[in-house]
Write an enzyme that holds these catalytic residues in place. Structure first.
Site, PDB file in Angstrom:
ATOM      1  N   HIS A 309     -48.882  33.976 -14.298  1.00  0.00           N
ATOM      2  CA  HIS A 309     -50.087  33.760 -13.499  1.00  0.00           C
ATOM      3  C   HIS A 309     -51.288  33.813 -14.419  1.00  0.00           C
ATOM      4  O   HIS A 309     -51.302  34.593 -15.376  1.00  0.00           O
ATOM      5  CB  HIS A 309     -50.219  34.839 -12.403  1.00  0.00           C
ATOM      6  CG  HIS A 309     -51.185  34.468 -11.342  1.00  0.00           C
ATOM      7  ND1 HIS A 309     -52.529  34.720 -11.444  1.00  0.00           N
ATOM      8  CD2 HIS A 309     -51.005  33.822 -10.162  1.00  0.00           C
ATOM      9  CE1 HIS A 309     -53.124  34.258 -10.361  1.00  0.00           C
ATOM     10  NE2 HIS A 309     -52.230  33.703  -9.574  1.00  0.00           N
ATOM     11  N   ASP A 367     -44.928  32.896  -5.422  1.00  0.00           N
ATOM     12  CA  ASP A 367     -44.008  31.803  -5.076  1.00  0.00           C
ATOM     13  C   ASP A 367     -42.551  32.116  -5.392  1.00  0.00           C
ATOM     14  O   ASP A 367     -41.666  31.374  -4.984  1.00  0.00           O
ATOM     15  CB  ASP A 367     -44.422  30.525  -5.818  1.00  0.00           C
ATOM     16  CG  ASP A 367     -45.766  30.002  -5.328  1.00  0.00           C
ATOM     17  OD1 ASP A 367     -45.980  30.024  -4.113  1.00  0.00           O
ATOM     18  OD2 ASP A 367     -46.584  29.592  -6.156  1.00  0.00           O
TER      19      ASP A 367
HETATM   20  N1  CMC Z   1     -42.107  30.177 -18.064  1.00  0.00           N
HETATM   21  C1  CMC Z   1     -42.125  30.226 -19.419  1.00  0.00           C
HETATM   22  N2  CMC Z   1     -43.224  30.460 -20.151  1.00  0.00           N
HETATM   23  C2  CMC Z   1     -44.372  30.660 -19.495  1.00  0.00           C
HETATM   24  C3  CMC Z   1     -44.443  30.627 -18.088  1.00  0.00           C
HETATM   25  C4  CMC Z   1     -43.266  30.376 -17.367  1.00  0.00           C
HETATM   26  N3  CMC Z   1     -43.279  30.330 -16.033  1.00  0.00           N
HETATM   27  N4  CMC Z   1     -45.720  30.843 -17.694  1.00  0.00           N
HETATM   28  C5  CMC Z   1     -46.431  31.026 -18.820  1.00  0.00           C
HETATM   29  N5  CMC Z   1     -45.624  30.914 -19.916  1.00  0.00           N
HETATM   30  C6  CMC Z   1     -46.014  31.109 -21.314  1.00  0.00           C
HETATM   31  C7  CMC Z   1     -46.743  29.886 -21.864  1.00  0.00           C
HETATM   32  O1  CMC Z   1     -45.853  28.968 -22.449  1.00  0.00           O
HETATM   33  C8  CMC Z   1     -47.671  30.525 -22.855  1.00  0.00           C
HETATM   34  O2  CMC Z   1     -46.916  30.852 -23.999  1.00  0.00           O
HETATM   35  P1  CMC Z   1     -47.601  30.799 -25.473  1.00  0.00           P
HETATM   36  O3  CMC Z   1     -48.680  31.840 -25.466  1.00  0.00           O
HETATM   37  O4  CMC Z   1     -46.492  31.099 -26.402  1.00  0.00           O
HETATM   38  O5  CMC Z   1     -48.140  29.404 -25.640  1.00  0.00           O
HETATM   39  C9  CMC Z   1     -48.062  31.844 -22.201  1.00  0.00           C
HETATM   40  O6  CMC Z   1     -46.961  32.163 -21.353  1.00  0.00           O
HETATM   41  C10 CMC Z   1     -49.335  31.767 -21.372  1.00  0.00           C
HETATM   42  O7  CMC Z   1     -49.172  30.736 -20.411  1.00  0.00           O
HETATM   43  P2  CMC Z   1     -50.281  29.666 -20.039  1.00  0.00           P
HETATM   44  O8  CMC Z   1     -49.624  28.387 -19.667  1.00  0.00           O
HETATM   45  O9  CMC Z   1     -51.328  29.611 -21.111  1.00  0.00           O
HETATM   46  O10 CMC Z   1     -50.902  30.354 -18.761  1.00  0.00           O
HETATM   47  P3  CMC Z   1     -51.808  29.685 -17.664  1.00  0.00           P
HETATM   48  O11 CMC Z   1     -52.653  30.768 -17.150  1.00  0.00           O
HETATM   49  O12 CMC Z   1     -52.496  28.483 -18.175  1.00  0.00           O
HETATM   50  O13 CMC Z   1     -50.769  29.198 -16.540  1.00  0.00           O
HETATM   51  C11 CMC Z   1     -49.286  29.261 -14.695  1.00  0.00           C
HETATM   52  C12 CMC Z   1     -50.444  29.959 -15.420  1.00  0.00           C
HETATM   53  C13 CMC Z   1     -49.078  29.942 -13.355  1.00  0.00           C
HETATM   54  C14 CMC Z   1     -49.658  27.784 -14.435  1.00  0.00           C
HETATM   55  C15 CMC Z   1     -48.019  29.360 -15.557  1.00  0.00           C
HETATM   56  O14 CMC Z   1     -47.653  30.703 -15.731  1.00  0.00           O
HETATM   57  C16 CMC Z   1     -46.861  28.554 -14.966  1.00  0.00           C
HETATM   58  O15 CMC Z   1     -46.758  27.349 -15.216  1.00  0.00           O
HETATM   59  N6  CMC Z   1     -45.973  29.215 -14.171  1.00  0.00           N
HETATM   60  C17 CMC Z   1     -44.892  28.522 -13.474  1.00  0.00           C
HETATM   61  C18 CMC Z   1     -45.434  27.820 -12.248  1.00  0.00           C
HETATM   62  C19 CMC Z   1     -45.759  28.806 -11.134  1.00  0.00           C
HETATM   63  O16 CMC Z   1     -44.980  29.697 -10.822  1.00  0.00           O
HETATM   64  N7  CMC Z   1     -46.934  28.592 -10.504  1.00  0.00           N
HETATM   65  C20 CMC Z   1     -47.378  29.424  -9.383  1.00  0.00           C
HETATM   66  C21 CMC Z   1     -48.584  30.221  -9.727  1.00  0.00           C
HETATM   67  S1  CMC Z   1     -48.970  31.536  -8.575  1.00  0.00           S
HETATM   68  C22 CMC Z   1     -49.289  30.830  -7.044  1.00  0.00           C
HETATM   69  C23 CMC Z   1     -50.253  29.714  -7.016  1.00  0.00           C
HETATM   70  O17 CMC Z   1     -51.205  29.607  -7.760  1.00  0.00           O
HETATM   71  O18 CMC Z   1     -50.044  28.853  -6.174  1.00  0.00           O
END
Ligand code: CMC
Length: 433
Positions: A309, A367
């Site tokens: 998140h 989720d």
């Molecule tokens: N699986 C594997 N690696 C992950 C995941 C994941 N689900 N989420 C984050 N990471 C890693 C990412 O690759 C990055 O690694 P590094 O620092 O080595 O590059 C690090 O963690 C930080 O992630 P980020 O992508 O920079 O974080 P963000 O804040 O931009 O994205 C997120 C947040 C929710 C989009 C992301 O965690 C994600 O894609 N999660 C899976 C989709 C999901 O479950 N979404 C629902 C969110 S909560 C409810 C809502 O908003 O509706």
């Protein structure tokens, strides 16, 4: 927000120094007011993804990502989940305070009496191909409401705004159920004013004209609770979309349609549907290491859906409540040993003991378990994000109303860091190579 503190910024290129006022928050970090930054220093600020940017001030929802804490209007989500109801929390979000009995009865009556859809809308549903995703139908049909309610379209009038808000909250389940009925080729079911908000939704989704349908009180209650958890989440992608669309003075129904579109993405609300597909694909606990390895591999686009998140660097409090609920709901519905739930629990356990997830503070989000509850209630996977949209409509309209009623409300208009070609002259086609 008193602006007593300031932050001094020095431009190393020119030696120029400016003081930027700091606005205090009632909870959480204060914000540096950079409104005058460009005027004074000639720079834009750059923050893709809005990681450090507060786009507005708001009195609705507060979340502390480090603590894993969420509050609506100051009330902890755990208390609201345990003691309140969706309609009561909707009132709280729209009006700022919990209602007394008379206020709750009146509000509940208003929402109930706005649930019917204009008959002309039926042809909109028929216009969609039978295999259209219900979220696609929702975006279209909710947007089309802009064409129906001219009597509440003056957004400068607070009375119009609240009528529009009531209509959206009331009609969302009817539109959602009609989208579902269209996708399964069944006749639409009219709302029944004797039913609760979630009872009505279940009835409109699952009743058929040829036999009686009994609303399962466990499902009705579980859905109500899950809706409370999804009502608002401060300035997430869909809410920011609603605010930005609304900032231009756009019709509120069109603004909510834009929020639904933003919610649909798998990085946002679409994740609940994606979690179930992922669990189905993993299939068996012995496959978990393979999928975790894929999630950690930067060359593989696979991510662990329902994990991570932007703000929570701790367990999402909503996921904690839903996980507990999963145990209760599955036990009551007679399937506590649901293999999919077992797999999800095992996946969480293994991921939370893995260094990659520990270092990045990646925990299950809202989720991760919500789809399992929906599945247990018989709700099909393509309706999961629609369920999210119904509940989040309360947050969207509350945020939209908060923004529109601000004294100095202005159109949202971000700037950019231009990195394209510098000025060049048009070349006639015959001279181009
Ligand atoms: N699986 C594997 N690696 C992950 C995941 C994941 N689900 N989420 C984050 N990471 C890693 C990412 O690759 C990055 O690694 P590094 O620092 O080595 O590059 C690090 O963690 C930080 O992630 P980020 O992508 O920079 O974080 P963000 O804040 O931009 O994205 C997120 C947040 C929710 C989009 C992301 O965690 C994600 O894609 N999660 C899976 C989709 C999901 O479950 N979404 C629902 C969110 S909560 C409810 C809502 O908003 O509706």
């Amino acid at each position: 927000m008193n602006g007593k503190h300031s932050v001094t910024v020095t431009d190393n290129r020119t030696g120029r120094q400016i003081d930027l006022p700091v606005k205090d928050a009632t909870e959480g970090p204060a914000a540096v007011d950079i409104g005058g930054f460009f005027k004074q220093l000639g720079y834009f600020t750059y923050d893709p993804g809005f990681v450090s940017t507060a786009s507005c001030h708001s009195s609705l929802t507060y979340l502390d990502g480090e603590q894993g804490m969420l509050m609506y209007r100051g009330y902890p989500i755990e208390q609201l989940a345990e003691k309140s109801s969706f309609i009561e929390v909707a009132y709280l979000m729209l009006y700022g305070e919990l209602p007394n009995t008379a206020q709750l009865d009146e509000f509940s009556g208003i929402i109930t009496h706005h649930t019917m859809l204009n008959e002309a809308l039926k042809s909109f549903f028929r216009g969609f191909y039978h295999d259209a995703h219900p979220m696609a139908i929702m975006v279209g049909v909710v947007g089309s409401l802009s064409a129906f309610y001219h009597d509440s379209s003056d957004i400068t009038n607070p009375r119009h705004r609240i009528i529009a808000a009531h209509r959206m909250i009331a009609k969302m389940p009817s539109i959602a159920a009609a989208s579902y009925k269209h996708s399964v080729g069944e006749p639409q079911v009219y709302p029944d004013n004797s039913l609760s908000y979630t009872g009505n939704l279940l009835n409109m989704m699952f009743a058929v004209p040829c036999e009686a349908y009994r609303i399962d009180p466990v499902a009705e209650k579980a859905l109500d609770l899950i809706f409370i958890l999804h009502i608002d989440h401060e300035q997430n992608a869909s809410t920011s979309t609603v605010r930005l669309a609304g900032s231009s003075g756009a019709n509120p129904f069109a603004c909510i349609a834009s929020g639904i579109a933003a919610l649909w993405g798998p990085a946002h609300g679409g994740a609940n549907e994606a979690v179930l597909s992922m669990l189905e694909e993993i299939g068996d606990a012995k496959e978990i290491p393979k999928y975790l390895a894929r999630a950690k591999d930067k060359d593989d686009p696979f991510r662990l859906m329902g994990f991570g998140h932007r703000v929570y660097k701790n367990y999402d409090p909503r996921a904690r409540i839903i996980r507990k609920m999963c145990h209760e709901v599955l036990a009551k519905l007679g399937d506590e040993n649901d293999p999919m739930f077992e797999l999800a629990l095992r996946l969480e356990e293994i991921a939370l003991s893995d260094d990659y997830f520990i270092e990045r503070k990646l925990y299950p989000n809202v989720d991760f378990y919500s789809g399992l509850i929906y599945k247990a209630l018989g709700i099909p996977a393509n309706m999961f994000t629609v369920m999210f949209a119904i509940a989040r409509t309360v947050g969207w309209v509350a945020q939209w109303m908060e923004m529109i009623s601000e004294k100095n409300q202005r159109i949202g208009r971000p700037r950019q860091l231009y990195v394209g070609p510098t000025r060049r002259d048009y070349m006639p086609i015959e001279e181009r190579r």
